[in-house]
Design an enzyme around this catalytic site. Structure first.
Site, mmCIF file in Angstrom:
data_model
loop_
_atom_site.group_PDB
_atom_site.id
_atom_site.type_symbol
_atom_site.label_atom_id
_atom_site.label_comp_id
_atom_site.label_asym_id
_atom_site.label_seq_id
_atom_site.Cartn_x
_atom_site.Cartn_y
_atom_site.Cartn_z
ATOM 1 N N ASP A 13 -12.512 -5.263 -6.425
ATOM 2 C CA ASP A 13 -11.866 -3.788 -6.311
ATOM 3 C C ASP A 13 -11.101 -3.963 -7.879
ATOM 4 O O ASP A 13 -10.205 -3.419 -7.979
ATOM 5 C CB ASP A 13 -11.147 -3.717 -5.208
ATOM 6 C CG ASP A 13 -11.748 -3.270 -4.195
ATOM 7 O OD1 ASP A 13 -13.053 -2.739 -4.333
ATOM 8 O OD2 ASP A 13 -11.217 -3.085 -2.954
ATOM 9 N N ASP A 53 -9.951 -15.808 0.520
ATOM 10 C CA ASP A 53 -9.368 -15.114 -0.276
ATOM 11 C C ASP A 53 -9.184 -16.001 -1.590
ATOM 12 O O ASP A 53 -9.718 -17.031 -1.797
ATOM 13 C CB ASP A 53 -7.781 -15.046 0.255
ATOM 14 C CG ASP A 53 -7.629 -13.702 1.159
ATOM 15 O OD1 ASP A 53 -8.578 -13.137 1.234
ATOM 16 O OD2 ASP A 53 -6.656 -13.878 1.948
ATOM 17 N N ASP A 92 -7.211 -17.354 -3.807
ATOM 18 C CA ASP A 92 -6.568 -18.576 -4.017
ATOM 19 C C ASP A 92 -6.837 -19.667 -3.220
ATOM 20 O O ASP A 92 -6.123 -20.932 -3.117
ATOM 21 C CB ASP A 92 -4.782 -18.567 -3.730
ATOM 22 C CG ASP A 92 -4.844 -17.738 -2.259
ATOM 23 O OD1 ASP A 92 -5.333 -16.662 -1.791
ATOM 24 O OD2 ASP A 92 -3.744 -18.186 -1.780
ATOM 25 N N ASP A 141 -6.725 -8.247 9.566
ATOM 26 C CA ASP A 141 -7.314 -9.541 10.182
ATOM 27 C C ASP A 141 -6.628 -9.864 11.542
ATOM 28 O O ASP A 141 -7.149 -10.202 12.503
ATOM 29 C CB ASP A 141 -6.864 -10.676 9.186
ATOM 30 C CG ASP A 141 -5.545 -10.805 8.689
ATOM 31 O OD1 ASP A 141 -4.668 -9.884 9.259
ATOM 32 O OD2 ASP A 141 -5.097 -11.607 7.942
#
Length: 483
Positions: free
Chosen positions: A92, A147, A149, A240
């Site tokens: 995105d 994710d 990181d 989540d």
């Protein structure tokens, strides 16, 4: 009239401290359960049976140019038959992260990997929307999510997929480890703060058959478990947590694997840490509003209901702590003539259960943790929580009175050790409002301290924590603006 106001504020003060005491008692319960569970036999590790189900790896990314390439490389190196694996990069991004992603995807595609970049025309639903959009196109029976990181190890799938041999297992969550825990005192505290969430909270809830949650990353879902539980929804900012409870309420079982960790990067600035905690606090309260009414009136066991309430409502402690701080001075003035007997029977027990037990909880976790943080750092934990509590409390209130909201990502910079860094201007959070708030609270918190010093009050060491907390956050944020 003034006396009545002081009495009311004093009453509020002790009620909030009493509620915080309940949280402290819950921490004690967790420690007792940890001791019991560690005495039991360790869980049997299933062997791989040469079955290779189709797996989709989803990498949701938004403007993460410093770590996007690292993530894609790590995901692409995961061992699994190429004809049974696909990688979805759910991008995105609106900055030059897009170019990094395209180059990385092209590189790995030429090596024969099934890797696809999926982009939308908008950010509707934020991360939940991106995951939902990718799920429609996903071919995998299982969906692994990382994710930006995080850096999964090559054997991640071979170590987790065997646990899905039981068809009732809907999700497996692995432990987060931290690449940059030793970067600064902020990251050291976070490593303790987040580490216990996995190695104590998740571990105990899983072992006791209680509900726990997927943490948005470093886990793997059975695709049908997502679909039969209502899919990803964006009416909370912790999609989540929301999906986790919905899935377990319809009968899916979860597994937590403390023996498998995925390295990740902790926020390195106070503003980024605060932003992350604000989203989690707001989202957990939104999820509590959404889920608890259904859960409480369901036929699920009472033990699960009680722990779900403790879990989903835990972030109210930020608000309770802020209220206790704001009412501290009126309570001291109203009770200026108390005798030592009242202190021993009221103040001391409340302090022990609301504050001291929580400190001991983190201290013992650090002792049990294989990657121990210097003990002196622990003494900054209550100082940090006092200083950060008012700003997180604002997000708790937003969670109470609103649905959904913007998903504010926590920027990461690819730093894994202590070095001289310069955070790009575009990534800096303008926190002037919080700087002013902490400055005001710093001066306000001096009032009860000055009062106690003048009256030889025994609570001076305790009262010193408050100006230290607000002063520390104030100075840290000023310093970060200059860097």
């Amino acid at each position: 009239m003034l006396n009545a106001i002081l009495y009311f504020l004093t009453l509020i003060h002790f009620i909030t401290f009493g509620c915080l005491g309940l949280y402290g008692i819950h921490r004690i319960w967790l420690l007792l359960q940890l001791k019991n569970e560690r005495k039991k036999c360790s869980e049997e590790i299933p062997s791989f049976n040469n079955n290779h189900p189709f797996v989709t790896i989803q990498l949701p990314i938004y403007n993460e140019k410093f770590v996007a390439g690292r993530l894609i490389d790590a995901a692409s190196k995961i061992n699994w038959p190429k004809d049974r694996l696909e990688i979805q990069i759910l991008d995105d991004s609106t900055d030059d992260t897009r170019d990094i992603i395209d180059k990385s995807a092209e590189y790995w595609s030429k090596k024969g990997l099934n890797i696809n970049v999926i982009r939308r025309n908008n950010r509707n639903g934020f991360k939940a929307g991106a995951l939902s959009n990718g799920l429609k196109l996903a071919k995998g029976e299982f969906i692994a999510i990382f994710d930006a990181d995080f850096i999964p190890e090559p054997d991640f799938l071979y170590r987790t997929i065997p646990y899905f041999s039981n068809k009732n297992i809907g999700m497996i969550q692995t432990r987060w480890s931290f690449l940059n825990a030793s970067h600064s005192w902020i990251t050291k505290i976070q490593a303790i703060f987040l580490g216990q969430h996995f190695s104590i909270e998740h571990f105990i809830r899983y072992k006791k058959g209680l509900f726990f949650n997927f943490n948005g990353t470093a886990g793997i879902w059975r695709k049908i478990a997502i679909e039969t539980s209502g899919g990803w929804q964006s009416d909370t900012v912790t999609e989540d947590l929301d999906l986790s409870y919905r899935a377990q309420m319809v009968g899916w079982k979860f597994i937590y694997l403390d023996n498998i960790s995925v390295p990740s990067e902790l926020p390195i600035t106070i503003s980024d840490f605060r932003s992350q905690q604000q989203r989690w606090a707001k989202g957990s309260i939104q999820t509590a509003k959404k889920i608890l009414p259904q859960l409480i009136f369901s036929n699920i066991s009472g033990s699960i209901k009680k722990e779900a309430i403790a879990h989903l409502m835990a972030n109210l402690c930020w608000l309770l702590g802020t209220i206790a701080t704001l009412t501290l001075y009126p309570a001291i003035i109203y009770r200026k003539d108390i005798v030592i007997n009242q202190i021993l029977h009221i103040d001391l027990p409340l302090f022990i259960f609301s504050s001291f037990t929580i400190f001991i909880y983190f201290f013992l976790f650090n002792k049990l943790n294989s990657n121990k943080i210097e003990s002196y750092t622990l003494f900054l934990l209550p100082v940090l929580t006092v200083g950060i509590a008012p700003s997180i409390s604002l997000s708790v209130l937003k969670g109470i009175f609103s649905k959904g909201g913007d998903f504010c990502r926590t920027p990461k910079y690819g730093f894994t050790f202590k070095n001289n860094i310069s955070i790009p201007l575009a990534y800096k959070t303008k926190s002037y409002g919080y700087i002013i708030l902490n400055m005001i609270l710093f001066f306000y918190s001096l009032l009860p301290l000055i009062f106690a010093v003048k009256n030889n009050f025994v609570a001076v060491p305790f009262l010193l924590i408050f100006p230290l907390g607000f002063g520390l956050i104030f100075l840290k944020e000023i310093n970060e603006l200059k860097d």
